[in-house]
Design an enzyme around this catalytic site. Structure first.
Site, PDB file in Angstrom:
ATOM      1  N   LYS A 197     -40.386 -28.320 -11.651  1.00  0.00           N
ATOM      2  CA  LYS A 197     -40.454 -29.592 -12.391  1.00  0.00           C
ATOM      3  C   LYS A 197     -41.474 -29.486 -13.522  1.00  0.00           C
ATOM      4  CE  LYS A 197     -41.554 -34.530 -11.704  1.00  0.00           C
ATOM      5  NZ  LYS A 197     -42.844 -34.762 -12.349  1.00  0.00           N
ATOM      6  N   SER A 240     -44.119 -38.151  -3.783  1.00  0.00           N
ATOM      7  CA  SER A 240     -45.252 -37.451  -4.402  1.00  0.00           C
ATOM      8  C   SER A 240     -46.187 -36.872  -3.350  1.00  0.00           C
ATOM      9  CB  SER A 240     -46.025 -38.436  -5.274  1.00  0.00           C
ATOM     10  OG  SER A 240     -47.273 -37.892  -5.655  1.00  0.00           O
ATOM     11  N   HIS A 284     -43.542 -34.955 -17.572  1.00  0.00           N
ATOM     12  CA  HIS A 284     -44.416 -35.718 -16.677  1.00  0.00           C
ATOM     13  C   HIS A 284     -44.557 -37.158 -17.178  1.00  0.00           C
ATOM     14  CE1 HIS A 284     -47.414 -34.609 -13.364  1.00  0.00           C
ATOM     15  NE2 HIS A 284     -47.562 -35.911 -13.478  1.00  0.00           N
ATOM     16  N   TYR A 306     -47.985 -30.522  -5.315  1.00  0.00           N
ATOM     17  CA  TYR A 306     -49.084 -30.033  -6.139  1.00  0.00           C
ATOM     18  C   TYR A 306     -49.750 -28.919  -5.339  1.00  0.00           C
ATOM     19  CZ  TYR A 306     -49.007 -33.853  -9.568  1.00  0.00           C
ATOM     20  OH  TYR A 306     -48.659 -34.722 -10.574  1.00  0.00           O
ATOM     21  N   THR A 331     -44.367 -29.115  -9.115  1.00  0.00           N
ATOM     22  CA  THR A 331     -44.803 -29.588 -10.435  1.00  0.00           C
ATOM     23  C   THR A 331     -45.633 -28.501 -11.104  1.00  0.00           C
ATOM     24  OG1 THR A 331     -44.741 -31.847  -9.667  1.00  0.00           O
ATOM     25  CG2 THR A 331     -46.064 -31.421 -11.636  1.00  0.00           C
TER      26      THR A 331
HETATM   27  C1  FNR Z   1     -45.844 -39.740 -12.330  1.00  0.00           C
HETATM   28  N1  FNR Z   1     -45.300 -38.458 -12.305  1.00  0.00           N
HETATM   29  C2  FNR Z   1     -45.633 -37.612 -11.278  1.00  0.00           C
HETATM   30  N2  FNR Z   1     -45.096 -36.365 -11.217  1.00  0.00           N
HETATM   31  C3  FNR Z   1     -45.388 -35.537 -10.205  1.00  0.00           C
HETATM   32  O1  FNR Z   1     -44.863 -34.433 -10.190  1.00  0.00           O
HETATM   33  N3  FNR Z   1     -46.226 -35.931  -9.213  1.00  0.00           N
HETATM   34  C4  FNR Z   1     -46.817 -37.154  -9.196  1.00  0.00           C
HETATM   35  O2  FNR Z   1     -47.568 -37.476  -8.295  1.00  0.00           O
HETATM   36  C5  FNR Z   1     -46.544 -38.020 -10.273  1.00  0.00           C
HETATM   37  N4  FNR Z   1     -47.124 -39.256 -10.338  1.00  0.00           N
HETATM   38  C6  FNR Z   1     -46.774 -40.119 -11.331  1.00  0.00           C
HETATM   39  C7  FNR Z   1     -47.319 -41.398 -11.339  1.00  0.00           C
HETATM   40  C8  FNR Z   1     -46.926 -42.297 -12.310  1.00  0.00           C
HETATM   41  C9  FNR Z   1     -47.505 -43.678 -12.302  1.00  0.00           C
HETATM   42  C10 FNR Z   1     -45.983 -41.922 -13.294  1.00  0.00           C
HETATM   43  C11 FNR Z   1     -45.534 -42.900 -14.349  1.00  0.00           C
HETATM   44  C12 FNR Z   1     -45.471 -40.656 -13.302  1.00  0.00           C
HETATM   45  C13 FNR Z   1     -44.275 -38.068 -13.271  1.00  0.00           C
HETATM   46  C14 FNR Z   1     -42.904 -38.501 -12.774  1.00  0.00           C
HETATM   47  O3  FNR Z   1     -42.490 -37.717 -11.685  1.00  0.00           O
HETATM   48  C15 FNR Z   1     -41.826 -38.344 -13.865  1.00  0.00           C
HETATM   49  O4  FNR Z   1     -41.882 -37.052 -14.411  1.00  0.00           O
HETATM   50  C16 FNR Z   1     -41.964 -39.372 -14.980  1.00  0.00           C
HETATM   51  O5  FNR Z   1     -42.458 -40.588 -14.506  1.00  0.00           O
HETATM   52  C17 FNR Z   1     -40.616 -39.632 -15.643  1.00  0.00           C
HETATM   53  O6  FNR Z   1     -40.758 -40.445 -16.739  1.00  0.00           O
HETATM   54  P1  FNR Z   1     -40.503 -42.041 -16.725  1.00  0.00           P
HETATM   55  O7  FNR Z   1     -39.213 -42.308 -15.989  1.00  0.00           O
HETATM   56  O8  FNR Z   1     -41.690 -42.652 -16.075  1.00  0.00           O
HETATM   57  O9  FNR Z   1     -40.425 -42.343 -18.179  1.00  0.00           O
END
Ligand code: FNR
Length: 369
Positions: A231, A107, A255, A130, A156
């Site tokens: 994404k 991330s 997300h 980001y 993202t």
């Molecule tokens: C995320 N996700 C996420 N996506 C992204 O593009 N940048 C980020 O910094 C984050 N941070 C983040 C933190 C936490 C705690 C979660 C749960 C999710 C989204 C992540 O990449 C992904 O799309 C989802 O987590 C997928 O779903 P599941 O496997 O958590 O159900």
């Protein structure tokens, strides 16, 4: 702690171990959390049509993603601030991913920098981006990721503003002061101020560029030669635009249900995107993948691979690197068993005819058989 037999069990352990503010940040979704529940339930509504009497004594799960060979189509999604879960944070995740010979996505908001993660040793890694209002920050960060050996950018695109996560608002969520968003240390952007609601929502409102559009996807291609995965696409229209604007792949993602509530589950949106992509780029999926059967369902509906988010942070909280290794191993084992019991010996054997969806049940099914 009794024996852990599936990925979901780590969530309860994480809940016991973590401070409420941190657990809630990891676990929660936006608003009513309808999509959060639906990301799981939609998988449960897809059933199998297994084939029998096929020699499944040897099963090959290996695949290639953007030209990189990995051991299985299960990869790690970017999730922010992993040192809140465990002191080893992203280091542990990176090591577990490379031990499993799969891809980790780091991330932008990691609590370890791109250089630090690269220093854990070899491994195929993607960098999630980001886009900040200050484009010099973005350029610098992308160059650093490139130099540190990251192989792709996961851009993202579903976060012009942060979704309304009510638990974070109630808890006044903020990055604990002993941690920093390491990629932004030295840029005066590594800390998060307390706010009267969610500190992260305020940070996003202050720093992230709401004007982001397809022309910026083109711009990104002028500052890096790395392939760009978009994404957060969940419609056919945006799939076509992604192809036109030079994306190397799409990640069907909502997300983890943390942005717009009442979007469909990603597994429900997948086929629309796959059809619109017409094989011109690979389509991946994340959201609610907790079982090897989920991985199989996604591949049967046309995904080239899946990514997991929450299982990583929950297992990190429970057992650090060993926890993440175990999550990857359990999903791998379950996926292998699903392939065997469905009569598939390689990923190429997995077809649309191996699953039956809600739409199929509504009567349109047999035409494709
Ligand atoms: C995320 N996700 C996420 N996506 C992204 O593009 N940048 C980020 O910094 C984050 N941070 C983040 C933190 C936490 C705690 C979660 C749960 C999710 C989204 C992540 O990449 C992904 O799309 C989802 O987590 C997928 O779903 P599941 O496997 O958590 O159900």
């Amino acid at each position: 702690m009794g024996e852990i037999t599936n990925v979901t069990e780590y969530q309860a352990i994480a809940k016991q171990r973590l401070p409420k503010m941190i657990y809630d940040y990891y676990a929660s979704g936006a608003e009513d959390e309808w999509t959060l529940q639906e990301n799981r339930e939609a998988f449960a509504r897809i059933l199998f049509r297994p084939r029998i009497l096929i020699d499944v004594s040897k099963i090959d799960m290996a695949t290639t993603v953007l030209g990189f060979k990995i051991s299985m189509p299960i990869m790690i999604a970017p999730s922010a601030m992993q040192k809140m879960a465990h002191p080893d944070g992203e280091y542990a995740t990176a090591r577990a991913a490379s031990a499993a010979n799969t891809i980790m996505t780091l991330s932008s908001w990691a609590t370890s920098s791109v250089e630090e993660v690269a220093s854990t040793g070899p491994g195929i890694r993607f960098f999630q981006l980001y886009v900040y209002k200050d484009r010099r920050v973005v350029e610098q960060l992308v160059r650093r990721a490139e130099r540190a050996g990251f192989k792709a950018i996961a851009l993202t695109v579903d976060t012009p503003r942060l979704g309304r996560r009510e638990a974070d608002i109630k808890n006044r969520f903020v990055l604990p002061p002993f941690l920093t968003l390491k990629n932004f240390e030295g840029l005066e952007l590594g800390k998060m101020d307390e706010a009267s609601d969610s500190g992260l929502a305020s940070y996003v409102a202050g720093q992230i560029d709401r004007t982001l559009s397809w022309k910026d996807v083109k711009w990104l291609q002028t500052i890096t030669t790395l392939p760009i995965l978009v994404k957060g696409v969940i419609t056919a229209e945006d799939t076509r635009l992604a192809v036109e604007n030079g994306a190397a792949g799409i990640i069907v993602s909502n997300h983890g249900a943390r942005q717009l509530d009442y979007v469909p589950a990603t597994i429900s949106a997948l086929e629309e995107v796959v059809k619109a992509a017409r094989g011109q780029l690979p389509v991946f999926l994340d959201g609610g993948v907790r079982r090897g059967t989920d991985v199989f369902k996604a591949l049967a509906l046309g995904a080239a691979g899946v990514f997991i988010g929450r299982p990583v942070v929950f297992s990190l909280a429970a057992a650090g690197e060993a926890g993440v290794r175990n999550v990857l191993q359990m999903l791998r084992d379950e996926f292998e068993l699903t392939m065997a019991l469905s009569g598939c010996t390689s990923l190429a054997d997995i077809t649309r005819n191996h699953v039956i969806t809600e739409a199929d049940k509504l009567g349109v099914m047999p035409s494709r058989l």
